[in-house]
Design an enzyme around this catalytic site. Structure first.
Site, PDB file in Angstrom:
ATOM      1  N   GLY A  45       0.677  -1.082  -0.111  1.00 26.34           N
ATOM      2  CA  GLY A  45       0.004  -0.123   0.228  1.00 26.34           C
ATOM      3  C   GLY A  45       0.839   1.370   0.012  1.00 26.34           C
ATOM      4  O   GLY A  45       1.742   1.541   0.815  1.00 26.34           O
ATOM      5  N   ASN A 119      -6.035  -5.554   7.634  1.00 21.39           N
ATOM      6  CA  ASN A 119      -5.673  -5.726   6.334  1.00 21.39           C
ATOM      7  C   ASN A 119      -7.075  -6.636   6.053  1.00 21.39           C
ATOM      8  O   ASN A 119      -7.130  -7.594   6.628  1.00 21.39           O
ATOM      9  CB  ASN A 119      -4.504  -6.475   6.358  1.00 21.39           C
ATOM     10  CG  ASN A 119      -4.403  -6.832   4.755  1.00 21.39           C
ATOM     11  OD1 ASN A 119      -3.598  -8.070   4.530  1.00 21.39           O
ATOM     12  ND2 ASN A 119      -4.805  -6.388   3.652  1.00 21.39           N
ATOM     13  N   GLY A 120      -7.557  -6.405   4.779  1.00 24.96           N
ATOM     14  CA  GLY A 120      -8.709  -7.279   4.449  1.00 24.96           C
ATOM     15  C   GLY A 120     -10.101  -6.413   4.118  1.00 24.96           C
ATOM     16  O   GLY A 120     -10.300  -5.270   4.623  1.00 24.96           O
ATOM     17  N   CYS A 256      -5.573 -16.384   0.549  1.00 24.16           N
ATOM     18  CA  CYS A 256      -5.604 -15.550  -0.621  1.00 24.16           C
ATOM     19  C   CYS A 256      -4.630 -16.153  -1.667  1.00 24.16           C
ATOM     20  O   CYS A 256      -3.461 -15.930  -1.327  1.00 24.16           O
ATOM     21  CB  CYS A 256      -5.553 -14.097  -0.608  1.00 24.16           C
ATOM     22  SG  CYS A 256      -5.293 -13.350  -2.198  1.00 24.16           S
ATOM     23  N   TYR A 262       0.974 -12.707  -6.878  1.00 24.45           N
ATOM     24  CA  TYR A 262       1.392 -11.172  -7.224  1.00 24.45           C
ATOM     25  C   TYR A 262       1.596 -10.448  -6.014  1.00 24.45           C
ATOM     26  O   TYR A 262       2.485  -9.650  -5.799  1.00 24.45           O
ATOM     27  CB  TYR A 262       0.105 -10.483  -7.913  1.00 24.45           C
ATOM     28  CG  TYR A 262       0.412  -8.991  -8.108  1.00 24.45           C
ATOM     29  CD1 TYR A 262       1.074  -8.436  -8.770  1.00 24.45           C
ATOM     30  CD2 TYR A 262      -0.630  -8.295  -7.175  1.00 24.45           C
ATOM     31  CE1 TYR A 262       1.265  -7.002  -9.322  1.00 24.45           C
ATOM     32  CE2 TYR A 262      -0.282  -6.742  -7.255  1.00 24.45           C
ATOM     33  CZ  TYR A 262       0.441  -6.262  -8.206  1.00 24.45           C
ATOM     34  OH  TYR A 262       0.497  -4.792  -8.281  1.00 24.45           O
ATOM     35  N   SER A 303       6.799  -8.748 -10.693  1.00 23.97           N
ATOM     36  CA  SER A 303       6.413  -9.942 -10.338  1.00 23.97           C
ATOM     37  C   SER A 303       6.275 -10.883 -11.356  1.00 23.97           C
ATOM     38  O   SER A 303       5.919 -12.143 -11.055  1.00 23.97           O
ATOM     39  CB  SER A 303       4.887  -9.752  -9.873  1.00 23.97           C
ATOM     40  OG  SER A 303       4.069  -8.637 -10.706  1.00 23.97           O
ATOM     41  N   ASP A 365       3.892 -12.201 -17.485  1.00 21.39           N
ATOM     42  CA  ASP A 365       3.554 -11.513 -16.419  1.00 21.39           C
ATOM     43  C   ASP A 365       2.476 -12.048 -15.633  1.00 21.39           C
ATOM     44  O   ASP A 365       2.424 -13.257 -15.663  1.00 21.39           O
ATOM     45  CB  ASP A 365       2.786 -10.412 -17.163  1.00 21.39           C
ATOM     46  CG  ASP A 365       2.556  -8.925 -16.167  1.00 21.39           C
ATOM     47  OD1 ASP A 365       2.944  -8.973 -15.025  1.00 21.39           O
ATOM     48  OD2 ASP A 365       2.065  -8.021 -16.457  1.00 21.39           O
ATOM     49  N   ASP A 366       2.241 -11.674 -14.386  1.00 29.01           N
ATOM     50  CA  ASP A 366       1.695 -12.371 -13.163  1.00 29.01           C
ATOM     51  C   ASP A 366       0.237 -12.387 -13.708  1.00 29.01           C
ATOM     52  O   ASP A 366      -0.530 -13.440 -13.190  1.00 29.01           O
ATOM     53  CB  ASP A 366       1.836 -11.806 -11.917  1.00 29.01           C
ATOM     54  CG  ASP A 366       1.511 -10.435 -11.761  1.00 29.01           C
ATOM     55  OD1 ASP A 366       2.064  -9.411 -12.269  1.00 29.01           O
ATOM     56  OD2 ASP A 366       0.148 -10.173 -11.266  1.00 29.01           O
ATOM     57  N   CYS A 402     -12.957  -9.630  -6.401  1.00 27.15           N
ATOM     58  CA  CYS A 402     -12.673 -10.350  -5.073  1.00 27.15           C
ATOM     59  C   CYS A 402     -13.224  -9.434  -4.412  1.00 27.15           C
ATOM     60  O   CYS A 402     -13.435  -8.035  -4.314  1.00 27.15           O
ATOM     61  CB  CYS A 402     -10.959  -9.876  -4.995  1.00 27.15           C
ATOM     62  SG  CYS A 402     -10.694 -10.327  -3.318  1.00 27.15           S
ATOM     63  N   CYS A 453      -8.123 -19.598  -1.098  1.00 28.90           N
ATOM     64  CA  CYS A 453      -9.344 -19.016  -1.801  1.00 28.90           C
ATOM     65  C   CYS A 453      -8.795 -18.641  -3.155  1.00 28.90           C
ATOM     66  O   CYS A 453      -7.875 -17.892  -3.578  1.00 28.90           O
ATOM     67  CB  CYS A 453      -9.679 -17.778  -1.097  1.00 28.90           C
ATOM     68  SG  CYS A 453     -10.796 -16.977  -2.305  1.00 28.90           S
ATOM     69  N   CYS A 456     -11.511 -15.497  -7.136  1.00 27.80           N
ATOM     70  CA  CYS A 456     -11.402 -14.672  -8.304  1.00 27.80           C
ATOM     71  C   CYS A 456     -11.199 -15.533  -9.575  1.00 27.80           C
ATOM     72  O   CYS A 456     -11.305 -14.618 -10.763  1.00 27.80           O
ATOM     73  CB  CYS A 456     -10.158 -13.556  -8.301  1.00 27.80           C
ATOM     74  SG  CYS A 456      -8.782 -14.488  -7.735  1.00 27.80           S
TER      75      CYS A 456
HETATM   76  P1  AMP Z   1      -4.121  -4.697 -16.365  1.00 27.43           P
HETATM   77  O1  AMP Z   1      -3.172  -3.833 -16.939  1.00 27.43           O
HETATM   78  O2  AMP Z   1      -5.247  -4.112 -16.140  1.00 27.43           O
HETATM   79  O3  AMP Z   1      -4.201  -5.878 -17.101  1.00 27.43           O
HETATM   80  O4  AMP Z   1      -3.722  -5.250 -15.197  1.00 27.43           O
HETATM   81  C1  AMP Z   1      -2.441  -6.314 -15.128  1.00 27.43           C
HETATM   82  C2  AMP Z   1      -1.186  -5.669 -14.188  1.00 27.43           C
HETATM   83  O5  AMP Z   1      -1.427  -5.278 -12.972  1.00 27.43           O
HETATM   84  C3  AMP Z   1      -0.195  -6.873 -14.091  1.00 27.43           C
HETATM   85  O6  AMP Z   1       0.898  -6.481 -14.528  1.00 27.43           O
HETATM   86  C4  AMP Z   1      -0.216  -6.990 -12.700  1.00 27.43           C
HETATM   87  O7  AMP Z   1       1.204  -7.238 -12.083  1.00 27.43           O
HETATM   88  C5  AMP Z   1      -0.709  -5.863 -11.856  1.00 27.43           C
HETATM   89  N1  AMP Z   1      -1.754  -6.096 -10.999  1.00 27.43           N
HETATM   90  C6  AMP Z   1      -2.739  -7.432 -11.099  1.00 27.43           C
HETATM   91  N2  AMP Z   1      -3.477  -7.323 -10.120  1.00 27.43           N
HETATM   92  C7  AMP Z   1      -3.363  -6.065  -9.050  1.00 27.43           C
HETATM   93  C8  AMP Z   1      -3.600  -5.457  -7.916  1.00 27.43           C
HETATM   94  N3  AMP Z   1      -4.680  -6.225  -7.334  1.00 27.43           N
HETATM   95  N4  AMP Z   1      -3.210  -4.449  -7.660  1.00 27.43           N
HETATM   96  C9  AMP Z   1      -2.201  -3.807  -8.591  1.00 27.43           C
HETATM   97  N5  AMP Z   1      -1.808  -4.235  -9.472  1.00 27.43           N
HETATM   98  C10 AMP Z   1      -2.211  -5.464  -9.907  1.00 27.43           C
END
Ligand code: AMP
Length: 485
Positions: A45, A119-120, A256, A262, A303, A365-366, A402, A453, A456
């Site tokens: 955060g 947190n949560g 989670c 990530y 990540s 990417d994650d 989520c 969990c 999502c």
């Molecule tokens: P997007 O560009 O909207 O498809 O988001 C995907 C990217 O956002 C990825 O590169 C992730 O590393 C990052 N990401 C995924 N989930 C979250 C999250 N909950 N908060 C912040 N970043 C995120």
């Protein structure tokens, strides 16, 4: 409903935060320990942060908007003296990003002062708050953590100790909470019965430390002792450490899974599983599930890197660092509008052009949420001269929002809800696209006995979602899947 309540119901549906607390034996300064702990949790955060300390029965605090290094300096830390402290870093979505919502919340009530760091996301906060407001309660923030404070204060009037009050409040709360509570003479750590969010305990000499992630224990020199169990309350005061395990019935353990994918830092261990190992394992699984002939494997920093190393190890394709990240700007999601997000992705990542020119690149990417990042990454690599771009994603497609505290938006915004994988491949401009198969999540965490969990990805939510919350995030009238316990 009054307008304050409207704001609460609309805005405060997600919190991704980090908590850190310490009961000191006198060999470590709580404010400085909190500061170091928060620095290590900054990835959880970046909007606001705060530290509260208790000194001989008096609670003092400092909190503000901004990064830990911006909000605190030596003078402020020196002014926060005490035997124990708790602290918080906060991330929220647009609207709720104001100082009044910064934590720890410090509350004065008839029995004294309480500080709370949470947190949560609670899934029944809207209902509890409505009931309390209808009976005359006044709330100063629009965060669900204040509901927790209120319940603890109310229960404290009916029982003898703060820990009993926490236990009684927990019986009324639903959803996700890893919680630190400080009364003038003790510190209490509690984790919801499903264990959605991480919370662990460490020791520095005889000081007891609590943190969202083990990397924060390392940061202040503490040794990891153990994770707080789902549904457990741990109390620390001058008499020592006590564990309380109230009866919450038979609740499914539901850590989670996105923490491993990530959210957490790679150098943390959560519920006995190394985050780094889980990410590498996801890369190995991707290499087996979606093999391709290529010249290099590249991870999207930060990540995607661990999974890229795993993909490289498994496939034998060399790993290359071909994308630079500017570490001095916040996470992309902090920008509130889609246009702003697009801009910040471009500022944040830049390819090393001569590395990728004429090459077949596997890029990992994650996750894909709205599809902004994948689009930019593929375009960037193509513009830098990559011959082929094969996108691999170390999580399954996000199909459901989520409700427990991770910023996964409404279904209308999730690209995988509105497009097939073939369509996403085309939209992103990649030559191929492969997501981690949802049935591989167990393998990703090494078949560790961690109940998790994956709501999502599957829509199977382990804890009740109230209709109010569901409506807040649902679009398109899809079937509402709700699994209790
Ligand atoms: P997007 O560009 O909207 O498809 O988001 C995907 C990217 O956002 C990825 O590169 C992730 O590393 C990052 N990401 C995924 N989930 C979250 C999250 N909950 N908060 C912040 N970043 C995120």
């Amino acid at each position: 409903m009054n307008s304050n309540f409207d704001n609460f119901a609309k805005e405060e549906l997600h919190e991704e935060c980090g908590v850190f607390g310490i009961f000191s034996d006198g060999t470590i300064n709580p404010a400085y320990a909190c500061y170091n702990g928060l620095l290590a949790l900054q990835h959880r955060g970046q909007e606001s942060c705060g530290i509260a300390v208790a000194d001989e029965g008096v609670i003092d605090y400092h909190k503000n908007m901004g990064l830990v290094s911006e909000v605190f300096n030596n003078a402020i830390l020196d002014s926060l003296s005490g035997q124990m402290g708790l602290s918080h870093v906060r991330y929220s979505t647009a609207g709720g990003s104001v100082l009044e919502n910064a934590q720890p919340l410090v509350m004065r009530y008839v029995k004294g002062t309480l500080a709370v760091a949470h947190n949560g996301n609670l899934t029944n906060a809207v209902e509890i708050r409505r009931t309390l407001e209808e009976r005359g309660a006044i709330f100063q923030t629009t965060i669900d953590s204040e509901v927790i404070c209120y319940l603890i204060a109310r229960e404290r009037l009916k029982c003898h100790t703060v820990e009993d009050a926490v236990a009684r409040a927990m019986q009324q709360l639903e959803g996700a909470y890893s919680l630190l509570v400080m009364s003038p003479r003790k510190i209490i750590a509690a984790r919801d019965p499903h264990g959605f969010k991480p919370l662990c305990m460490g020791k520095y000499n005889d000081s007891v430390v609590f943190a969202s992630e083990s990397c924060a224990l390392d940061a202040c020199g503490a040794d990891f002792v153990r994770d707080i169990e789902p549904g457990e309350i741990v109390v620390v005061d001058n008499d020592g450490i006590r564990s309380i395990k109230p009866d919450f019935g038979d609740k499914k353990k539901a850590m989670c899974i996105f923490e491993y994918i990530y959210f957490a830092r790679s150098d943390s261990n959560i519920d006995g599983v190394s985050v780094y190992e889980a990410r590498k394992q996801a890369g190995r699984i991707l290499a087996r599930s979606f093999p391709v002939e290529a010249d290099m494997v590249v991870g999207v920093p930060e990540s995607g890197i661990d999974a890229a190393i795993g993909y490289s190890e498994e496939s034998g394709i060399p790993y290359e660092k071909a994308i630079m990240k500017n570490s001095y700007i916040g996470r992309t999601f902090i920008k509130p509008t889609q246009k702003e997000r697009m801009k910040s992705v471009r500022i944040k990542l830049n390819p090393i052009a001569n590395m990728v020119k004429g090459k077949r690149v596997v890029i990992i990417d994650d996750s894909i949420v709205r599809g902004t990042t994948v689009d930019r990454i593929v375009t960037m690599l193509r513009e830098a001269g990559a011959k082929e771009v094969h996108m691999r994603i170390s999580s399954p497609p996000f199909l459901w929002p989520c409700y427990y505290g991770t910023d996964i938006p409404s279904r209308g915004e999730l690209i995988a809800c509105n497009h097939t994988i073939e369509e996403i491949t085309k939209l992103s401009g990649a030559d191929s696209l492969g997501y981690l198969p949802v049935e591989s999540l167990h393998e990703m965490i090494g078949y560790a006995p961690v109940g998790f969990c994956d709501g999502c990805f599957t829509g199977n939510y382990p804890a009740n979602i109230t209709l109010e919350m569901f409506k807040g995030k649902e679009r398109g009238g899809m079937e509402f899947k709700d699994k209790n316990n």
